[in-house]
Each structure stands twice: as structure tokens, then as C-alpha cells.
Design a protein around this motif. Sequence first.
Motif, PDB file in Angstrom:
ATOM      1  N   LEU C  70       0.852  -1.192   0.000  1.00 42.11           N
ATOM      2  CA  LEU C  70       0.000   0.000   0.000  1.00 42.11           C
ATOM      3  C   LEU C  70       0.890   1.245   0.000  1.00 42.11           C
ATOM      4  O   LEU C  70       0.656   2.195  -0.755  1.00 42.11           O
ATOM      5  CB  LEU C  70      -0.888  -0.039   1.251  1.00 42.11           C
TER       6      LEU C  70
ATOM      7  N   GLN D 113     -16.317  -4.107 -17.070  1.00 42.21           N
ATOM      8  CA  GLN D 113     -17.134  -4.635 -15.983  1.00 42.21           C
ATOM      9  C   GLN D 113     -18.615  -4.519 -16.317  1.00 42.21           C
ATOM     10  O   GLN D 113     -19.020  -3.533 -16.952  1.00 42.21           O
ATOM     11  CB  GLN D 113     -16.847  -3.785 -14.749  1.00 42.21           C
ATOM     12  N   LEU D 124     -12.740   6.245 -17.483  1.00 41.36           N
ATOM     13  CA  LEU D 124     -11.946   5.650 -16.398  1.00 41.36           C
ATOM     14  C   LEU D 124     -10.478   5.496 -16.810  1.00 41.36           C
ATOM     15  O   LEU D 124      -9.569   5.717 -16.014  1.00 41.36           O
ATOM     16  CB  LEU D 124     -12.508   4.272 -16.024  1.00 41.36           C
ATOM     17  N   GLU D 127      -8.854   8.892 -16.679  1.00 37.55           N
ATOM     18  CA  GLU D 127      -8.629   9.304 -15.295  1.00 37.55           C
ATOM     19  C   GLU D 127      -7.453   8.534 -14.692  1.00 37.55           C
ATOM     20  O   GLU D 127      -6.589   9.096 -14.024  1.00 37.55           O
ATOM     21  CB  GLU D 127      -9.901   9.054 -14.464  1.00 37.55           C
ATOM     22  N   TRP D 187     -22.848   8.376 -14.989  1.00 40.06           N
ATOM     23  CA  TRP D 187     -21.734   7.939 -14.164  1.00 40.06           C
ATOM     24  C   TRP D 187     -20.409   8.414 -14.788  1.00 40.06           C
ATOM     25  O   TRP D 187     -19.494   8.842 -14.083  1.00 40.06           O
ATOM     26  CB  TRP D 187     -21.793   6.420 -14.007  1.00 40.06           C
ATOM     27  N   ILE D 191     -17.370  11.046 -13.223  1.00 34.94           N
ATOM     28  CA  ILE D 191     -15.913  10.858 -13.216  1.00 34.94           C
ATOM     29  C   ILE D 191     -15.241  12.034 -13.934  1.00 34.94           C
ATOM     30  O   ILE D 191     -14.228  12.556 -13.480  1.00 34.94           O
ATOM     31  CB  ILE D 191     -15.530   9.529 -13.905  1.00 34.94           C
ATOM     32  N   ARG D 194     -15.237  15.040 -11.514  1.00 33.05           N
ATOM     33  CA  ARG D 194     -14.314  15.004 -10.379  1.00 33.05           C
ATOM     34  C   ARG D 194     -12.856  15.087 -10.815  1.00 33.05           C
ATOM     35  O   ARG D 194     -12.005  15.505 -10.054  1.00 33.05           O
ATOM     36  CB  ARG D 194     -14.574  13.760  -9.523  1.00 33.05           C
ATOM     37  N   SER D 195     -12.558  14.664 -12.062  1.00 41.91           N
ATOM     38  CA  SER D 195     -11.159  14.673 -12.487  1.00 41.91           C
ATOM     39  C   SER D 195     -10.854  15.662 -13.614  1.00 41.91           C
ATOM     40  O   SER D 195      -9.773  15.627 -14.188  1.00 41.91           O
ATOM     41  CB  SER D 195     -10.726  13.257 -12.890  1.00 41.91           C
TER      42      SER D 195
ATOM     43  N   ARG E  56      -5.158  13.401  -7.578  1.00 43.54           N
ATOM     44  CA  ARG E  56      -5.813  12.489  -8.524  1.00 43.54           C
ATOM     45  C   ARG E  56      -6.821  11.565  -7.835  1.00 43.54           C
ATOM     46  O   ARG E  56      -6.466  10.793  -6.951  1.00 43.54           O
ATOM     47  CB  ARG E  56      -4.760  11.633  -9.231  1.00 43.54           C
ATOM     48  N   GLU E  57      -8.038  11.615  -8.333  1.00 48.29           N
ATOM     49  CA  GLU E  57      -9.098  10.823  -7.723  1.00 48.29           C
ATOM     50  C   GLU E  57      -8.955   9.330  -8.003  1.00 48.29           C
ATOM     51  O   GLU E  57      -9.297   8.489  -7.179  1.00 48.29           O
ATOM     52  CB  GLU E  57     -10.467  11.307  -8.228  1.00 48.29           C
ATOM     53  N   ALA E  58      -8.455   8.971  -9.197  1.00 47.79           N
ATOM     54  CA  ALA E  58      -8.306   7.549  -9.503  1.00 47.79           C
ATOM     55  C   ALA E  58      -7.291   6.916  -8.561  1.00 47.79           C
ATOM     56  O   ALA E  58      -7.486   5.798  -8.068  1.00 47.79           O
ATOM     57  CB  ALA E  58      -7.877   7.356 -10.958  1.00 47.79           C
ATOM     58  N   ASP E  61      -8.899   6.535  -5.157  1.00 44.93           N
ATOM     59  CA  ASP E  61      -9.806   5.381  -5.139  1.00 44.93           C
ATOM     60  C   ASP E  61      -9.031   4.061  -5.142  1.00 44.93           C
ATOM     61  O   ASP E  61      -9.419   3.105  -4.462  1.00 44.93           O
ATOM     62  CB  ASP E  61     -10.735   5.422  -6.357  1.00 44.93           C
ATOM     63  N   MET E  62      -7.955   3.990  -5.921  1.00 45.26           N
ATOM     64  CA  MET E  62      -7.176   2.746  -5.958  1.00 45.26           C
ATOM     65  C   MET E  62      -6.609   2.422  -4.577  1.00 45.26           C
ATOM     66  O   MET E  62      -6.627   1.272  -4.144  1.00 45.26           O
ATOM     67  CB  MET E  62      -6.031   2.860  -6.974  1.00 45.26           C
ATOM     68  N   LEU E  63      -6.122   3.430  -3.876  1.00 44.92           N
ATOM     69  CA  LEU E  63      -5.601   3.168  -2.532  1.00 44.92           C
ATOM     70  C   LEU E  63      -6.734   2.771  -1.592  1.00 44.92           C
ATOM     71  O   LEU E  63      -6.560   1.900  -0.733  1.00 44.92           O
ATOM     72  CB  LEU E  63      -4.813   4.366  -2.018  1.00 44.92           C
ATOM     73  N   TRP E  66      -7.363  -0.859  -2.313  1.00 44.63           N
ATOM     74  CA  TRP E  66      -6.357  -1.737  -1.708  1.00 44.63           C
ATOM     75  C   TRP E  66      -6.474  -1.772  -0.185  1.00 44.63           C
ATOM     76  O   TRP E  66      -6.206  -2.810   0.436  1.00 44.63           O
ATOM     77  CB  TRP E  66      -4.952  -1.336  -2.157  1.00 44.63           C
ATOM     78  N   GLU E  92      -9.831  -9.890  -7.459  1.00 48.10           N
ATOM     79  CA  GLU E  92      -9.676  -8.482  -7.848  1.00 48.10           C
ATOM     80  C   GLU E  92     -10.533  -8.122  -9.064  1.00 48.10           C
ATOM     81  O   GLU E  92     -10.561  -6.975  -9.490  1.00 48.10           O
ATOM     82  CB  GLU E  92      -8.201  -8.168  -8.114  1.00 48.10           C
ATOM     83  N   LEU E 112     -13.248  -3.019  -6.233  1.00 48.71           N
ATOM     84  CA  LEU E 112     -12.865  -3.509  -7.558  1.00 48.71           C
ATOM     85  C   LEU E 112     -12.291  -2.429  -8.467  1.00 48.71           C
ATOM     86  O   LEU E 112     -11.303  -2.670  -9.158  1.00 48.71           O
ATOM     87  CB  LEU E 112     -14.083  -4.132  -8.262  1.00 48.71           C
ATOM     88  N   GLN E 113     -12.909  -1.269  -8.479  1.00 47.26           N
ATOM     89  CA  GLN E 113     -12.587  -0.291  -9.520  1.00 47.26           C
ATOM     90  C   GLN E 113     -12.816   1.132  -9.015  1.00 47.26           C
ATOM     91  O   GLN E 113     -13.750   1.357  -8.252  1.00 47.26           O
ATOM     92  CB  GLN E 113     -13.531  -0.546 -10.706  1.00 47.26           C
ATOM     93  N   PRO E 114     -12.007   2.106  -9.483  1.00 38.90           N
ATOM     94  CA  PRO E 114     -12.260   3.494  -9.091  1.00 38.90           C
ATOM     95  C   PRO E 114     -13.679   3.917  -9.462  1.00 38.90           C
ATOM     96  O   PRO E 114     -14.262   3.404 -10.425  1.00 38.90           O
ATOM     97  CB  PRO E 114     -11.244   4.285  -9.922  1.00 38.90           C
ATOM     98  N   GLY E 115     -14.216   4.855  -8.704  1.00 34.30           N
ATOM     99  CA  GLY E 115     -15.526   5.426  -9.013  1.00 34.30           C
ATOM    100  C   GLY E 115     -16.681   4.550  -8.587  1.00 34.30           C
ATOM    101  O   GLY E 115     -17.784   4.674  -9.116  1.00 34.30           O
ATOM    102  N   GLN E 116     -16.454   3.675  -7.623  1.00 29.07           N
ATOM    103  CA  GLN E 116     -17.424   2.633  -7.305  1.00 29.07           C
ATOM    104  C   GLN E 116     -17.336   2.320  -5.801  1.00 29.07           C
ATOM    105  O   GLN E 116     -16.255   2.032  -5.299  1.00 29.07           O
ATOM    106  CB  GLN E 116     -16.994   1.429  -8.140  1.00 29.07           C
TER     107      GLN E 116
END
Lengths: 226, 226, 226, 226, 226, 226
Positions: C70, D113, D124, D127, D187, D191, D194-195, E56-58, E61-63, E66, E92, E112-116
Motif C-alpha cells: 500500500l 465490468q 476511467l 482518469e 456515471w 468521473i 471530479r477529475s 488524482r481521484e483515480a 480510489d485505488m488506494l 487496496w 480483484e 474492484l474499480q475506481p468510481g465505485q
Amino acid sequence: MGIVIKLTGRVFNSEELINKYADIIAEEANRGIVVVAGGGDTARRYIEIVRKLTGREAAADMLGIWASRLNAMLMMYTLLAKGVNVYLSIPETLQELGEAYSSSKVIVMGGLQPGQSTTMVSVLAAEYLGIGTVVNCSNIDALYTDDPSKNPNAVRIEKARLSEVEGILSREGVRSFAGTYELIDEWALQIMRRSGISMIILDGKDPGKLIKYLKYGTIDGTLITP
Amino acid sequence: MGIVIKLTGRVFNSEELINKYADIIAEEANRGIVVVAGGGDTARRYIEIVRKLTGREAAADMLGIWASRLNAMLMMYTLLAKGVNVYLSIPETLQELGEAYSSSKVIVMGGLQPGQSTTMVSVLAAEYLGIGTVVNCSNIDALYTDDPSKNPNAVRIEKARLSEVEGILSREGVRSFAGTYELIDEWALQIMRRSGISMIILDGKDPGKLIKYLKYGTIDGTLITP
Amino acid sequence: MGIVIKLTGRVFNSEELINKYADIIAEEANRGIVVVAGGGDTARRYIEIVRKLTGREAAADMLGIWASRLNAMLMMYTLLAKGVNVYLSIPETLQELGEAYSSSKVIVMGGLQPGQSTTMVSVLAAEYLGIGTVVNCSNIDALYTDDPSKNPNAVRIEKARLSEVEGILSREGVRSFAGTYELIDEWALQIMRRSGISMIILDGKDPGKLIKYLKYGTIDGTLITP
Amino acid sequence: MGIVIKLTGRVFNSEELINKYADIIAEEANRGIVVVAGGGDTARRYIEIVRKLTGREAAADMLGIWASRLNAMLMMYTLLAKGVNVYLSIPETLQELGEAYSSSKVIVMGGLQPGQSTTMVSVLAAEYLGIGTVVNCSNIDALYTDDPSKNPNAVRIEKARLSEVEGILSREGVRSFAGTYELIDEWALQIMRRSGISMIILDGKDPGKLIKYLKYGTIDGTLITP
Amino acid sequence: MGIVIKLTGRVFNSEELINKYADIIAEEANRGIVVVAGGGDTARRYIEIVRKLTGREAAADMLGIWASRLNAMLMMYTLLAKGVNVYLSIPETLQELGEAYSSSKVIVMGGLQPGQSTTMVSVLAAEYLGIGTVVNCSNIDALYTDDPSKNPNAVRIEKARLSEVEGILSREGVRSFAGTYELIDEWALQIMRRSGISMIILDGKDPGKLIKYLKYGTIDGTLITP
Amino acid sequence: MGIVIKLTGRVFNSEELINKYADIIAEEANRGIVVVAGGGDTARRYIEIVRKLTGREAAADMLGIWASRLNAMLMMYTLLAKGVNVYLSIPETLQELGEAYSSSKVIVMGGLQPGQSTTMVSVLAAEYLGIGTVVNCSNIDALYTDDPSKNPNAVRIEKARLSEVEGILSREGVRSFAGTYELIDEWALQIMRRSGISMIILDGKDPGKLIKYLKYGTIDGTLITP
């Protein structure tokens, strides 16, 4: 732009041969090289033992494939130590070969699937990446009209079209001589035909012949054209 | 519930030994078995040659690891042919071992990482899955107070605590005798200590001893307890 | 040509430190850098809680490893936002590290396996890729002859050979002081010795020391040579 | 530095369109391009049949995603044959997209997905990689204030802010007109907002419009800004 | 036959809560359970820091994703230690979830994925596997007509249809109250509607409510039906 | 114990046929079934278009393979919706097939590699897993001595040895008749011979014939034995 080099498994019995081939690949790395390693003695040992234990050909072939990957790793780490930008993993499918191709100048691989020679693998790799020539550093020095160890009148062939090679291989007595399988099989010929791939057969015991070909285009062996 | 069996690489030099161990594993499959294969002669051959070619220890270890995976495959396909519900892939990380554990009664693996013996791997596998005992079918028949081939007064140990084993291994002269490394290394001892894992050392050349242990709990070798 | 930089987990408690280290890595990216992130506070939190819940060390270590990943991601995305050609995935094995090395100038990773410090990981990464130097941006500022927080006579060491370091670490009282484990463990020393790897210990709280080393070769900490 | 180009699935019904788009991408490859392929007719066929067979929307979407990946492969191999340094695998997650980004100038992908349009995927991807503009080569030629096929007073919009687009899409009657879903969904707008991502809507049937945009920055369609 | 249980990230702040939920899951494992862990405090910490460092929002979200996987692992190892046949890896993607489903009774996953949201993940998992009910052990105890912390007249809802929930969520003032996002978002509602999935909202701080539901079908919270 | 069923791509043109085959597989799932799907019309469409665009056979075959995987997914989700314990991923290599085999009763797959029919895949799958019989639900109803559409004297064969089949296939005029390739190719025959695999050819348009074979062992088509 790009070449596939098949190295017979016998190369991997000799430190000196591995080292010489690694030097050649290192020097010519910029053209983009896919090296396909044969399974050699390690493959033979494991194939023999698993065949006795299980009687299963798929298992025997799988161990042969993994043995060829072991030889591929040996070449890969030798190239790394020589400073070559080699892909640091052994592709196990054509898709993985494609992924490797995106990032590296040199890729080393072994077998792919049961029921398939590493010569076939080298032809499939060439076809997949759009490479026109496979150099087959083989366990014999050229294609002959017959098995030279049995027939003193066997003639060494310098150039042949695919159709002629097919004729030679399908003749009774030739199809079965030792090493023919490794040299080139019908299925590989079929892929070469459909995709216009040439193959150059050189004596794998003499890396000098590969140097001559790569530097000067001289073919001291057999050139098979589509 | 569950056991780890380490098989010294020497087992894989002998069809007969492989077959006997496969029979034992097949019969005891229901208890859940992780088999860890050593690299043996194939590993030694490749390690020697890559060391000469590259002078790199990580490459040497990687080839040793892949050689042990080749031995693992040999066992895997032998078990498959005997009808065992064996996991049909060789885990290359502890995470992959975990995934395999979810679906299969028997899993076969080889080495994991440079700088690490396959004995260490068997201890890590046990710790990861919460298994309390590793049976080490080793290249010697038991732990001795000294190298029995050099010291006629070396005493065979039947039971020892981890702390005692550490004492023996760290004594000058013992640490370096051939096979000690494979038998058990300090790092493996450390994992055994922190997770309360026992190890049973049996003579790998005699599968009968493994049968005796699995059927009757008889230990004709050394039992090391936390 | 290539360097491994270990960042103690404490770096990841501070936005400012992360940002400064990212700037340094961005500027020096062309030399090829592998960054190994420690687990820090997040690791400690999860390790503590999973230990209480399961009593299992392997699980505790796995969570520590994922916590370090992380932290590695945090650094990876920070580098991406600075326009660095960083590999956009965290290698989880040495093989994946090799694949990443083929395509990217900068790779960030965390831990690899239970029973192994991230310092050990940085040494394994260096060995695998043939990199000669590991810079350990550590939680102490240098190696001392004894624990400086307890022994006012502890002497700061500027240069040491691996054999000397081993002597210091194995002395009673030193082996156990807090942070020693993170600083450098015996197993890492063993890999450094066999592969001729040097380690430079710098104070992780002061990124200026890393700049000085990378720009001018000045070592304000400890240099450990093989 | 970097652009995402979404190609409506309809492009893949026409050899000529695929070829023209491939030429454009080949010529502009150096700027770094992520191509997102729609599912088109193949998707529709499989979605319809799996819906009848299973009544399950997730399965329908998964087949639509795989159909879009088939279209992506078609483009990928077309680019490869034109000599483009295209990534030779179709990323199936954002993480795989990141790995591809490290090594290749051009990446082609399809859906990701269930429950998500390929327009959403293109946003996505932008971003994730920090790309500011998505060019949506769509099945309509621009955004309108209403469905132009039903309302003769519908006005073509040349420039709009995200907030205005949201207003248009949420109006009764507009939300449901055919193709709106593909054009841009709420949706995806979220995104983009926000970005700070812009989207350019062009007529997918006319590759000339993409050329004009890439070469001269001329937008013959709609520009949506954050 | 099969249920999805979403655990709010707050559960993972408390050893006691984790342990109680693990006991419940262990006891009910035979029905087949997918557990989706929220990101909680760890997610918040990393999201905040990466947002400051990269904007960065992506990445943020990724962090967060995780971090939720770290929580998922914590639950996974806790279940393993209790002897549950839990899948020993964190899926994943939905495809990996499917693979896990083939072999294990209990699967734990995170985002699973950013924005979700992870609530969206729990709904997608249910849809993908054909599971009809998601139990959302949430950070509030039920759905209200308005934010109960601000509006004393807010009414607790025991049963609602999806269409009604949408009405509540889209009302100004409700959409924005803290926790709403985690509770249930519009996109999740859309998937629930198209696939006929029900959701039960229970107070995540009180595992007793989950027991009551699983044993007796008693719902002390809100039942949302398609 | 275990069977491989090859379904000609034509099956996937018809909802009704897919559904009937799914019912049969669902009912017989307990014996362990590997289903291999042909590429059918989707494959033909993509192959034709990619061939025109690239002139590359490997690309054409790869799209054919992915089209067959799309058909495989269609069957996989249909089986899932019928409650079958089907493996929820499409194996792309024999190794992945092996992993799937460890956990599931039913596995569905498509093609594997360029230059290889899906009939060949079904034979390789059987060989790899040690399965003795492949049922080929083909686009013709049986093997004939000649092309029945051209030669009114062509005789339907009920039983044949592999050697006889080879004789028929290699005769001029037979080798080239449409569908022969799909029916059975020389390379598949070679694998069948070396591993003692039988093949039953049934009319793919009539699922009733598969039912008869699976329930009563009645073969209304051709039985080819080693």
C-alpha cells in the motif's frame, strides 16, 4: 526487422556453445530476436522417466516443455549478465510472447504445448509477430535428400522450396530417421507455407555459421523458401 | 489435519523411489498433503553451469528452483496417473499455494525464492496453511551430534527441541558438513520456533519409514519439537 | 547503472517526506531505480490485530507485506503524477520484478514473503537484477557499535566490511535492540556477501542525505562493503 | 501528452472504417493513444441470445464486454500489421492498462465490468492514466438538446459544460432516446467532473473528423468541458 | 442458496467486531457466502494523503480499494484460523470471483474499480453469481426518510421498494448526508433493479442483528425489494 | 470417468441447440465434462475481416480462437443459470484447464493456439487429463468414405480404426472437402493414436444423439478407435 533463432537442445549441453550463442545474440540484439530453446538431454531424461511412471504422452511432453524452458532461462540469465535488454520471464503462450515483444529487444522461450516440436514453436512465434525468417540452429548441418548416416548417396540441399521439402520428408525411410522430427515437421511446414515464412537450417554445433549468416547473409546450410 | 512432506532431490533420481512415494501419497491423500520437491541432480547441473556462465548466485538459485519445480511436476503427473485429486499446477508463491489449497487434497511444489532452501519452503508452506508438522524425507537418516561420516563418535538424535538443534548446527565443523544445508537451516528453525512447527527427519532413501510414520506414528529418525 | 533504494516505513507517515523522496527519485529516474517501501504504522496496526485474532505469524507477516505494498502504491501514484516513467503495478515476486525491469525506469515494490524483512527484499531485488548497491534510508542514521539509545559509548561506524557487521549484530545485546531487525538482518548479510552487494545506511528522516549521496557520492551514514 | 479515443462498435462493422481509423492511430501513435472499442453488432447478438437463455444481465454484459474485446483485437492486429508499437494484449483491468502503459505507445481495450458502458471505460482509462481528453467517435455526430430524429427543433450543441450536459440528459424524453446510453452516461459525467476530463463527441462514421481534430484541433461535433 | 454480506469498513477498527462477524460467517459457511469488506479508516488515511500528494481521484480510489482488500485479508486469515474453507486469495475482478466460487464456500473481497463504492461491489458480486440478496452491515442502522442526525422527524423505514429508495436518495438534502454514499448509491440501485436483487440494511456495529437475520430471517433494519 | 464433448460452432447459431446441449450437460455433469466450443459464424466473420485487413493468418486464427471462447462463455453462463457447478472462467492453456479440473465438474473452453482446430483442442484436453473418449458433435453426421455431397456412392462408416481414418483422409479429393478440417485433422489423429483416445462423431444438429450415447451408449454416427 526481427528474427527467430531456434537453438537445438544440444547447445545446452555445452557451456562454451551457450556462451558463444549468447555473445552473438548480445551483439545482434538491436534487430529484435526471439530465441527458442530446445529441451535437449534434460528433456530426454524427464520424458523417459515420466513415460515409465505414467505411460502418458501429454505428461512426457509437458516435462519436455518445462525442460526447454529451463534451457531458455539459462540463456536468459546469461544474456542478462552480458547486459542485454532481455525479457526477464519465459513466455508460456503466444499472448505472453506478444506482451514481451512490446518491451524488450530479446525474448527467450522454450516449448508451448504437448504434441508440438520446438521447431514448430519457432515457426508459430515468427508467424504471430510477423517475422519472415526462422534460423534453425539444428542438430544436423543441413537438409539432405536422405539420411546421410545411412545412405552415402544422400545429397546435401542448399536451397529448397517448401513443396520440395515436403516431398523429401514424406518419403518412406526419411520420415523416420533420428532428428528429422527436430529438424522440421509437417505441421511447421504448413504454417510456413500459409504465412510465407523462410527457414535457414544451420549446424547448431558451429555458432560461426550463425555469425556468418547474421553479418554477411551467407548461408552454409539449407535455405527453405515458401 | 494436513501435513507437509519434503522429498529430498535425490528421490527424483530413482523411478522406483518416485513411484513408491507416489503410492504412499495416493493412499494418504485424504489427510491433505503438501509435497515439496528438492532440486537434486538437475538443480546441481544447472546451478553449476549458470554459475560459470554468469557468476550470479540469484540466477543459479532460480535455475535450482525451476529444477525443483520440474521434479514437482514429475510427482504431480505420477499422482494424476494414479487417480489422485492432485492440484494440476505448481504453486510459485505462498498465495498460489493458498488458492490451490481451496480446491485440492494434494499439492506438489518446488522452491520459491533465491537464498532459500526447499526445507525452508516446506516450513513456510506449513506455517502459511496452519499445518503443525513437516516430514523431511532427507538425504541423511537422522540428525546427529556431529557429521557421522567424519566423527565416529557422532550420536544419532531421536528427539530434540529446536533450541538444542540450533546449538548443534551452530557448532564449528557441523555447520559446514555436506547436506546440513539441505537438512535444516537456521532460518527454517526460526520460522518453526515462532509458529510452533515440528519436524520429523527420516531417511529419504527408505520410503518405508514414511509409511511407518503415517500409519503408526513410529518415527525412525529424529523428531524436532518447538 | 541501477540502484535499489529502501525507504523505511516511517517515511510513509509524512506527506512531506513522501513528496521529497518522490522528487529525488523523479530527478534521478534515468539511472534506473527500484524503490522498496517498508510497512510502517499501517503494517504495525494490522500485524497487531491479526496476531490477536489468529495467533498466526504467517498471517501477520502477509498483512505487513500488503501494508508495505500500500505504501509502495502511494509512492507509485505520486511518481506517476510527477510524470515519472514508473511501472504501474507492484511486483509481488522477483519474476514480476524482472518483467517490470524490461519496460520501466522506476519500479516500486513492498515486501515479498513471510519471515523476511523489506531490507532483505531490497537485497534480493539488487541481487536478482545484478545491481551492486542498496541505499537503506533507515529509521536510524547509521550503524553503531551498540544501541546508542542505551549505551552512551556506542560508536557510529562510517565504513564496515560485511564480516565486521556480522560481528556487531551477533553480539548479545545488540541483536535485540529495536530497529536492528529493520536495519539489516543476518540473512540479508548472507546474500550481500555471496553476491558482493554494498549497502549504504542513511537517515530516512532526512532526504537531503540521499540527495547528497546520489549527486556527489557523499555518504553521511554507514557504508557496508562486501 | 496522451489521448483516449473511444470508437463506437459500429466502426467494427466496416473494414473500411477500421482501416481508416488504424491509419490515423498509426500516424499519431507517438502522442500515446488508448483506444477503447465498443461492442457493436457482435455484442448485440450475444447479449440478446444470452439474455433469452439465462435472463441474467451480468452474463449479458460480460458477453458484450468480450465482444468489445474481440473488436479491440481486430484493431490491435490491424495496427500490428501496419508496424505500430501496439501493446499485444487487451487489458482487462485498469491495473493491466497501467502495466501496458509502461511499455507501449498504443493500447487497445474493450469493456471492463458489467453495468458500465465503454464510454465509461474510456473516461476511467483517461482518469487512471492522468489523460485530460477523451475523443468519443460516436454513433451520433454531436450532442443535441433533444433527440434530433424525433424533434425537428433539436439544436446541435457545439460547446457545453458538464453541468449543462447533465441537465440535458436528465430531461424526460432525452434520457431514453436510442444511443444516448452509448453517447455518455451520468456515471461517466461524474468521473469527468471530479477529475476535470473533457470529452469531444465526433461522428464515428466519418474518420475525417478525427483527423481534423488531431491535426488542427478543429472540432466538428461537441466539446464538453468540466 | 448463497448470500453476499457487505461489512462496513468501521467493522475493521474493532478486533471484537471482526471476531464476532468471523464467528457468524464460520457458522453459516455452508450456505455459501461472499463477504465484501469496506475500506474504513485505513482507506480514509491513504485517500487523504494521496489526494494531497497527487490531486488524482483515480489514485485515491485505488488506494481505498487496496485498503479494503487489506481488511478483506484480515477477515480471510481470521476465518482460516477458525477452520473455515475460505478462498485464500482476494478476488480483484468479477472473473476471479467466479473462479473462487468454483472451489470455496466462503470468499472475501474488497473493492474492484475506481468510481465505485464497496456497496456497488457487493451488488455486482451478487448479480454475477446469481445471488438474490445482499446484507449490508452498514454504518447506519436503517434507511431513513431523511438524515436522522439533522432532522428529528426523519422516519426509519422498515420496508421499501427500489423505486421508493430512489425517490428518497434523490431528494435535495438527503443525497449529500454523510454515509449515504456508503449506504447505497444510485448505480447500485440500478443494478439491483435490473437483476431483481434485494438488500437488507442492518447496523454494522451490532453483529447480533446479522445473526438474527441469518438464523430466523428477522430483519431489524430495512428491507429493500426490487 | 470424464468425457470431452466438442460442439461444432454451428450449435451456437441456435438458442434452441445451446439450450438443449446445456440441459444434457447439466444432467450428466457428475461424470465430469470438458466442453470444447467451436467458433462458428462469429469466427468466420472476424477471420474474414482480419484477413482482408492484415493478410495475417496468425491474427485470423487468434480472432477465431477468441470467437470460440465467446461461444464457450455463452455455454458457461447458460450452465451457471441452470445451477451447474461449472468453472467460471475459460481456460486458455492446458495448464489452466488442469487448474480448473481440480475444482469443477464441468469446464467449458474454446480454441488454444493458431494453426490448430478446436477438434485438436478437444483431443489435447482429453490427453492432458487422461480422458479416453472425445464426443465430436460435428457439422456432419458421420465419417464417410468420400464427400457425400459430391459422391453418391460415399459410404457412411460406423466403426473405424485410426489407421483406416488416416487412409480415408489422405486420399486426394477427400482431404479438401469442406468440413473435413473441422471433422478431424491428421494432427489430432496422431495425438489420438499415441494416447489411445477414441472419438465418436455425432450429428451436432441433433442433440438427441448425444443423449442416446450418454444414457445408453448407442452410437448413431461413427466410432473411431485407436
